[in-house]
Design an enzyme around this catalytic site. Structure first.
Site, short mmCIF file in Angstrom:
data_model
loop_
_atom_site.label_atom_id
_atom_site.label_comp_id
_atom_site.label_asym_id
_atom_site.label_seq_id
_atom_site.Cartn_x
_atom_site.Cartn_y
_atom_site.Cartn_z
N LYS A 132 0.85 -1.20 0.00
CA LYS A 132 0.00 0.00 0.00
C LYS A 132 0.89 1.24 0.00
CE LYS A 132 -3.90 1.88 2.74
NZ LYS A 132 -4.72 1.66 3.94
N SER A 181 -9.60 1.92 3.20
CA SER A 181 -8.70 2.67 2.34
C SER A 181 -7.71 1.78 1.57
CB SER A 181 -7.92 3.69 3.16
OG SER A 181 -7.16 3.05 4.13
N SER A 208 -9.70 -0.52 7.41
CA SER A 208 -9.19 -0.32 6.05
C SER A 208 -8.55 -1.51 5.39
CB SER A 208 -8.18 0.83 6.06
OG SER A 208 -8.89 2.04 6.28
#
Lengths: 482, 127, 482
Positions: free
Chosen positions: C82, C157, C181
């Protein structure tokens, strides 16, 4: 100002701790490196970086707290103080807010220089925090330059109660504080290098009043003398305002040492909202059982205790003891010399006059002094047993400082031993008397001062080595007798 | 407890966000929406629990001085938005124009403290 | 869902044994990426990737094996990271303009550990800006499509990481989980998303959103894969004071034990009427399977659940407002091009650089910490957090081994479907934020489908008890695959 008002003064002192590394990361905390060379993700405030507490900084904070008679708290908490400034890369400073590591200490400070009367200044709190970097506004034209070497260096902030009653009292407080912290090896406390910084809060009130007047904050004082002067200035300024029927405004003033005045900073009145909250990246700082006691056991003898002991143990007068305990290094040097020589009085004379004189001339610290306490003690011994005169002893001292060699060796090689051979001395005495019959007569007629004249002659003949005591005896006898 | 436009402007200044008029109104509405629900927390009895200061436990709480820093793979000059002569740089801080640089004011420490928010207003000008 | 080589462990073993190479695996991953990822029709899971660098890293892994220097337990496994983790081979943008092009000069611990185990980072994945959001539509680099339905979001997210794994580009990815997330996008994309206990994995190098809630998360195709990755990245770190200094269990050993004898709690507050009926029904079916497998299923209550959203939406933005203060245009990242004053550098950079959701949360957080509000908002929320944590404590103390709930309230939203009311948008996180607030480990695994879309079921275990968590999840996974 007259005695209508009494000053009420509190100090906030920021002290850089003498650690090798920074408060929250392993970068060097050394002063003076190339800009931005002691930086890492943590003190640069890079995204994703995290603080980890420097154990040595905690230890030094505890030492400081113990030396200043504080209560050391088993649990203290780090907090974020949020504000924007270019040398604060995270946009917050990690400090301690409502749970500092130390509270409730004190220092007894003299009211006047040289006076023996002390008045206690209570210490409200001591807390650990990190320093910010440096913003240089004149290094690059039209720009502000930022050096983050200092960002993250460990600090303790020492806050006093408003117990300080005069500019001189403030100055002495700082002198005592610095002395204690140096003894503890907590900090160099060097205002020029920025390892000690002072802000003062000053207000005045009618003598005897119990309510506080409006206080102002003074910043930018770069020496203890300037702190004293700035506070004196501010007291006068406030007194003039009150005398004229005015009201003192709460504001921050910057001291201008060159102009001897304080100027207000531009301020729109409201104080900034730092939005303190507990630092989530650090667990509470919890001290181990016995940790504080263990540190207490390693504390050196503190200045006040040493001062008293020197007076008692070595029979030194207060003034001498003060000079000799000004720093721990000088005190240790003196004590080693006194013990080796077995003569505290002689040792104190030599250290106070000759050693400190030598160091002052060269702006050196005693750690750089080339004569060891043992050798100095040996010199003292050689003078005491008459091997060399006091005067020539000074010559030996100078030679020792130059070459680092032992006094006995120098005396030997330079032939500086006192001459005590009675035969030789008698011969010289006869010579000088014979050479100056007029003076000899005048002496015999009562001008005793001429003894010095003859002694001078003997010293010249003997290259200063004649034993003054014996020579004097012989002179007197021969001059008066036959 | 509603957030007013003025408060939104103040908060934005504290956070150094420059908002348009439209954004001020939008944020006022949105903050009020969230804060409205937050009110129900005030009704709860929290006397039996300590406030959570943090949730870390069992971590390595203190670092030895022997360990060095995490070394940088790039010099700051590689990622600084502006870099000159070994320094990060930005346009000169505004507060100084005010207190102007007479001869007597050479000490840099004063200049550093000159702009700090101890002295700045809530509208939070850096300079 | 397994790749050509089976589990990650089997893939790494195949690389170590020479049946395939790291170079081959990485090349294939990049080929799939090229086919599936590019916007506008592709899933847009990746913000950046670099085929040359990845090939070079793969060659290093192969070289070490060829020279007999050994193969790590993740040898040759392509992974995605990420884009809020600092990595050396790619930029780190956090999905934000304010860090566009930023090259981190250091590496996150979790990434380093993967790399040292032989994994090869193929690229950085898309996310809601600074991890704030639940659809990855708050990214400055466009949204990520759900591979299971390209008209829908992949969630957020960590939408990019979830999509990259779900689309089969890579078998595993790192994400971050602050309020769900990792678990929510895993549920939306039909894969496994693991959030370990707070403090289990070092956060050093993970760009902070909410420091007391952020955890490194793992996204994979199976529980076994997640367990292996957890073993590799977990453990104490000298750069993170919040990472627990406790031994890392052999999580893979936990996986076979099965559900028999476990007490599984079903909290009534997590099955409200408004829960999507498809999700409710898939979860209830899973619960039936759990019961059939010999676990004791018990209804429990977590009474303060409804306060979790206001609590989370005070604490997280407050910490975020402080964490994001470092983005100022002075030290790294973007600087507003026309800033001619220091104030403008700050204000313009932050105004242009941050998106609307980030600004909203900074405003909310600043408000919660502001003087006069701190007690009523931030402090109060931290107290309610303690109540929520206590609910879980009481449940686990009463004999419950693990809790089972739906992961999400809704099905994955369609792209562009804007929920008008901000609070209602935030409320969707209700099932996941509680584990962050209480610092507990939680995992989402696919438990079925509804309307052709995947449904995630979540296990939550006691702090530090990933062993039981993974045991239960693996057992259910096995049951559902039969």
């Amino acid at each position: 100002m007259g005695m209508r008002y009494e000053p009420v003064i509190g100090l906030e002192v920021h002290v850089q701790l003498k650690t090798r590394t920074k408060m929250f990361c392993g970068d060097s905390a050394e002063f003076g490196a190339e800009p931005n060379s002691h930086v890492c993700p943590v003190c640069l405030g890079l995204p994703g970086s995290l603080p980890v507490v420097n154990g040595r900084a905690v230890e030094l904070g505890i030492r400081a707290g113990l030396g200043l008679n504080c209560t050391i708290h088993e649990t203290s908490v780090f907090a974020r103080k949020n504000y924007f400034y270019p040398d604060l890369p995270k946009g917050y400073q990690i400090t301690q807010y409502d749970r500092p590591i130390c509270t409730d200490g004190w220092v007894d400070a003299r009211l006047e220089r040289g006076s023996a009367t002390v008045q206690r200044v209570r210490i409200r709190r001591i807390h650990l925090e990190e320093d910010a970097g440096k913003s240089l506004h004149d290094r690059l034209p039209g720009k502000t330059a930022i050096d983050l070497n200092r960002a993250g260096v460990p600090l303790i902030e020492i806050v006093t109660e408003p117990d300080i009653v005069s500019p001189a009292h403030a100055r002495d407080f700082l002198t005592r504080l610095k002395q204690i912290l140096e003894y503890l090896e907590v900090s160099d406390c060097d205002m020029e290098k920025g390892s000690l910084r002072v802000d003062a809060n000053v207000s005045i009130r009618p003598v005897g009043s119990k309510t506080f007047g409006t206080k102002t904050e003074l910043k930018n004082m770069n020496s203890f003398a300037n702190v004293e002067r700035a506070i004196a200035y501010e007291i006068e300024r406030q007194a003039a305002i009150l005398d004229a029927g005015g009201v003192v405004e709460q504001e921050t003033l910057l001291w201008d040492a060159a102009r001897n005045e304080a100027r207000p900073m531009r301020s729109k009145g409201d104080s900034y909202d730092y939005r303190y909250f507990p630092e989530p990246d650090l667990p509470p700082l919890v001290l181990e059982p016995g940790e504080v006691d263990a540190i207490r056991a390693t504390l050196p003898e503190l200045p006040d205790a040493k001062l008293r002991r020197f007076q008692e143990q070595y029979g030194l007068p207060a003034y001498d003891a003060e000079v000799l305990t000004a720093t721990r290094e000088v005190a240790d040097y003196y004590e080693a010399t006194a013990r080796a020589a077995g003569d505290p009085k002689a040792a104190s004379n030599w250290v106070m006059t000759d050693v400190l004189g030598w160091l002052n001339q060269r702006q050196c610290a005693i750690s750089e002094f080339p004569i060891s306490p043992e050798h100095l003690a040996q010199l003292i011994g050689l003078i005491a047993d008459g091997t060399v005169s006091t005067t020539l002893g000074r010559q030996v001292f100078a030679k020792m400082a130059e070459t680092g060699r032992e006094p006995a060796v120098i005396v030997q090689e330079e032939g500086l031993s006192q001459i005590r051979d009675i035969g030789q001395l008698e011969a010289w005495v006869d010579e000088v008397i014979a050479a100056s019959p007029v003076e000899a007569d005048r002496y015999r007629q009562g001008n005793e001062k001429l003894l010095g004249f003859f002694m001078g002659q003997i010293m010249r003949k003997s290259q200063g080595k004649a034993d003054p005591k014996q020579a004097t005896e012989l002179l007197k006898r021969k001059l008066s007798g036959a | 407890m509603a957030v007013s436009r003025e408060e939104v402007i103040q908060i934005a200044a504290l956070a150094r966000l420059r908002l348009t008029e439209e954004e001020v109104d939008q944020f006022a509405d949105q903050l009020n929406s969230v804060l409205g629900h937050v009110e129900e927390l005030t009704a709860l009895d929290v006397s039996s629990v300590p406030m959570v200061g943090g949730v870390s436990e069992k971590g390595i709480a203190r670092r030895s001085e022997e360990l060095g820093p995490d070394l940088l793979h790039l010099s700051p000059s590689a990622f600084a938005p502006a870099w000159e002569d070994g320094f990060f740089s930005l346009p000169r801080l505004a507060a100084l124009d005010q207190s102007e640089l007479d001869e007597g004011f050479a000490d840099k420490a004063s200049l550093e403290s000159a702009g700090r928010p101890d002295e700045a207003s809530v509208t939070g000008e850096v300079g | 869902m397994k790749g050509e080589w089976g589990s990650i462990a089997e893939l790494a073993a195949a690389v170590a044994a020479g049946r395939t190479t790291a170079t081959e695996q990485v090349h294939e991953a990049l080929t799939r990426l090229g086919r599936i990822d590019p916007a506008p029709e592709g899933i847009n899971a990746f913000i950046s990737y670099d085929a040359e660098v990845a090939a070079a890293r793969a060659a290093e892994v192969d070289g070490a094996i060829a020279e007999g220097r050994g193969a790590g337990v993740l040898a040759g496994v392509p992974v995605a990271i990420k884009d809020n983790f600092c990595t050396l081979d790619h930029p780190t943008t956090c999905g934000s303009r304010i860090l566009e092009g930023f090259r981190a000069p250091y590496e996150a611990t979790a990434v380093r550990r993967l790399r040292e185990a032989g994994a090869v980072v193929v690229g950085k994945t898309n996310l809601d800006e600074f991890a704030m959001g639940s659809t990855t539509e708050n990214s400055a680099f466009g949204p990520t499509r759900n591979p299971r339905d390209l008209t829908r979001t992949a969630g957020g997210s960590s939408g990019g990481s979830a999509a990259a794994v779900a689309a089969g580009i890579v078998p595993a990815a790192l994400g971050s989980d602050t309020g769900g997330s990792v678990r929510q996008p895993a549920a939306y994309c039909g894969i496994v998303g693991l959030k370990p206990s707070y403090g289990r994995i070092s956060r050093y190098g993970l760009v902070a959103f909410a420091s007391s809630l952020d955890t490194v998360g793992i996204m994979s195709r199976s529980v076994a894969d997640a367990a292996l990755l957890l073993e590799v990245v977990a453990g104490a770190d000298r750069f993170d004071a919040t990472a627990a200094n406790i031994p890392v269990p052999q999580f893979r050993d936990a996986l076979e034990a099965g559900l028999e004898g476990l007490v599984v709690g079903i909290p009534r507050e997590y099955f409200p009427e408004e829960l999507d009926p498809g999700i409710a029904s898939a979860c209830r079916a899973a619960i039936d399977r759990i019961r059939e497998a010999g676990a004791e299923v018990r209804e429990i209550s977590l009474p303060h659940t409804r306060y979790a959203i206001p609590t989370y939406y005070l604490i997280a933005p407050a910490e975020a407002s402080s964490n994001l203060a470092r983005f100022d245009g002075v030290h790294y990242g973007m600087r507003a091009p026309d800033a001619t004053s220091s104030a403008a550098v700050y204000d313009e950079t932050r105004s242009i650089g941050f998106g609307a959701e980030v600004k909203r949360r900074i405003m909310l957080g600043t408000y919660a910490l502001a003087a006069g509000h701190y007690d009523a908002y931030y402090a109060r929320a931290q107290s309610v957090r303690a109540l929520i944590t206590r609910d879980f404590r009481q449940v686990f103390d009463s004999g419950v081994d693990v809790i089972f709930t739906p992961t999400t309230f809704h099905l994955p939203p369609r792209l562009g479907e804007k929920v008008q009311d901000i609070y209602r948008q935030y409320y969707g996180d209700i099932f996941t934020v509680t584990a962050n607030l209480a610092a507990l480990p939680a995992i989402s695994i696919p438990v079925g489908t509804t309307e052709g879309l995947p449904v995630g079921g979540q296990f939550i275990a006691d702090r530090w008890d990933e062993v039981t968590l993974l045991r239960a999840a693996a057992a259910l996974e096995r049951l559902l695959s039969e």
